[in-house]
Design a protein around this motif. Sequence first.
Motif, PDB file in Angstrom:
ATOM      1  N   GLU A 130     -10.674  42.805 -31.114  1.00  0.00           N
ATOM      2  CA  GLU A 130      -9.323  42.281 -31.327  1.00  0.00           C
ATOM      3  C   GLU A 130      -8.765  41.574 -30.093  1.00  0.00           C
ATOM      4  O   GLU A 130      -7.587  41.212 -30.068  1.00  0.00           O
ATOM      5  N   LYS A 133      -7.358  37.999 -30.756  1.00  0.00           N
ATOM      6  CA  LYS A 133      -6.079  38.079 -31.463  1.00  0.00           C
ATOM      7  C   LYS A 133      -4.970  38.567 -30.542  1.00  0.00           C
ATOM      8  O   LYS A 133      -3.846  38.062 -30.569  1.00  0.00           O
ATOM      9  N   SER A 136      -4.044  35.840 -28.124  1.00  0.00           N
ATOM     10  CA  SER A 136      -3.284  34.821 -28.846  1.00  0.00           C
ATOM     11  C   SER A 136      -1.855  35.279 -29.065  1.00  0.00           C
ATOM     12  O   SER A 136      -0.900  34.508 -28.890  1.00  0.00           O
ATOM     13  N   PHE A 137      -1.695  36.545 -29.447  1.00  0.00           N
ATOM     14  CA  PHE A 137      -0.356  37.074 -29.690  1.00  0.00           C
ATOM     15  C   PHE A 137       0.476  37.066 -28.406  1.00  0.00           C
ATOM     16  O   PHE A 137       1.644  36.671 -28.411  1.00  0.00           O
ATOM     17  N   ILE A 268      -0.813  30.220 -32.226  1.00  0.00           N
ATOM     18  CA  ILE A 268      -0.803  30.585 -33.651  1.00  0.00           C
ATOM     19  C   ILE A 268      -2.151  30.259 -34.283  1.00  0.00           C
ATOM     20  O   ILE A 268      -2.688  31.041 -35.085  1.00  0.00           O
ATOM     21  N   LEU A 269      -2.709  29.100 -33.941  1.00  0.00           N
ATOM     22  CA  LEU A 269      -4.003  28.673 -34.481  1.00  0.00           C
ATOM     23  C   LEU A 269      -5.107  29.662 -34.137  1.00  0.00           C
ATOM     24  O   LEU A 269      -5.893  30.083 -35.000  1.00  0.00           O
ATOM     25  N   SER A 271      -4.718  32.778 -33.199  1.00  0.00           N
ATOM     26  CA  SER A 271      -4.421  34.065 -33.813  1.00  0.00           C
ATOM     27  C   SER A 271      -4.794  34.073 -35.292  1.00  0.00           C
ATOM     28  O   SER A 271      -5.342  35.056 -35.809  1.00  0.00           O
ATOM     29  N   ARG A 272      -4.512  32.962 -35.978  1.00  0.00           N
ATOM     30  CA  ARG A 272      -4.805  32.869 -37.415  1.00  0.00           C
ATOM     31  C   ARG A 272      -6.302  32.916 -37.689  1.00  0.00           C
ATOM     32  O   ARG A 272      -6.753  33.495 -38.685  1.00  0.00           O
ATOM     33  N   PHE A 273      -7.089  32.296 -36.806  1.00  0.00           N
ATOM     34  CA  PHE A 273      -8.541  32.251 -37.001  1.00  0.00           C
ATOM     35  C   PHE A 273      -9.250  33.030 -35.895  1.00  0.00           C
ATOM     36  O   PHE A 273     -10.256  32.583 -35.342  1.00  0.00           O
ATOM     37  N   ALA A 274      -8.712  34.212 -35.582  1.00  0.00           N
ATOM     38  CA  ALA A 274      -9.234  35.025 -34.479  1.00  0.00           C
ATOM     39  C   ALA A 274     -10.702  35.407 -34.681  1.00  0.00           C
ATOM     40  O   ALA A 274     -11.496  35.371 -33.736  1.00  0.00           O
ATOM     41  N   SER A 275     -11.078  35.777 -35.887  1.00  0.00           N
ATOM     42  CA  SER A 275     -12.457  36.196 -36.151  1.00  0.00           C
ATOM     43  C   SER A 275     -13.427  35.046 -35.906  1.00  0.00           C
ATOM     44  O   SER A 275     -14.500  35.236 -35.316  1.00  0.00           O
TER      45      SER A 275
END
Length: 399
Positions: A130, A133, A136-137, A268-269, A271-275
């Motif tokens: 994680e 993510k 990113s957050f 945001i980008l 975080s949205r596609f963290a995986s």
Amino acid sequence: MKNRSFRLLWMSQALANSGDIFYIVGLISVLYSLTESPFILALVPFFNMFGRFVSGLFSPLLINRYPLKQLLVYSQFFKTVALGMLALLISLLVPVVPVVLAFVLMIAFLDGWATPASQSMLPRLVPPHELVKANSFFSIVYETINLGGWAIGGLLVAFLGGQWVIVFTVGCYTASTILLLYIVDATRFTGKEASTRRADELTEGWKTIWRHPLYRSLHILIAFEAIANVVWIASILYVFVAEVLQKSEAWWGYINTSFFIGMLLGGILFSRFASWGETKLKPVLLISSFGICIITFLFGYTQIGWLSLIIVCFSGIFQQLKGIATDTFLQKNATPEELPKIYAAQSTIVSLLFAIGSLVFGMLAEVVDVRITYLLAASLLFIASVHTYRQRRYLSLEK
């Protein structure tokens, strides 16, 4: 990301970062009413940067002797005390400018402990899968504060006055300190033995960066960008807006806002596609590095106002993607003992080179066409990107 300590960390840092902005805005208002001197106002960011630079040099001594949580708590607590004393000074007496600047230096020095400690604490509070993510957050929170903090600070100064904004900031700092007290760091702390030479401690982070090919490659990129990013400071951007875009002063604000919107979108980008980003860190780092280079060149040679806003927004997106990828590489490869010292050395590198770059690029903008500074910045970024590409075999998540 559901870890309670992680929530406490980001909330405390959000309060602290908001307070940092409010306090600077309030202090500039107070100093301007006292002196009406642009030079005095320019000394505030200079002393702020210099304090962080000195702190970065000596923070390894503290990192070796205190757990990260204690460093964060001590830093924020003493910042609160120092700012409280400054608020009392401004409220009860006619402040003397050198004394006020001494407080700025002191607060910046204390904040210099917190930056590497906070960055190093993050990977201890979230599982490895994680990290992208979480980074990113954190970036979204930080850029949101940067985007709105200065405007909110200005409104607070308009309604309350500079000295009351500083008092309000003391409250933000106090709340941040309280939240830090409840963080639980399960990582075992192993301090340095007393027999370790101070010189070895101070250079430990630098030596770690130089010996490890991944750390070395990343910090060469960071160092070149620290110099090149000077073209986005107010003194150069202001000249560019006036001479090249031939727009009003308001466009300086529009460009800054567009950049921070780009940074927010980048966070945001990711975080949205963290995986997906977790498995594509190497191409993300390389593409964003070359992207920043191209964007800087294009911005320097555009004369169309609306196009410059679009270009600088993309610059913010690429900057954010590169920053998240860089932090994730470091956090996943470095040991808990190495990471704070690496970040301390990194803070020193960036502060020093940015200060030197500000002077050099500022003089260039004064004696030659300001667009030359963007060409030079793009050239430095290109050299750094090519070096990173050539060292791409070291960009892995294996210890």
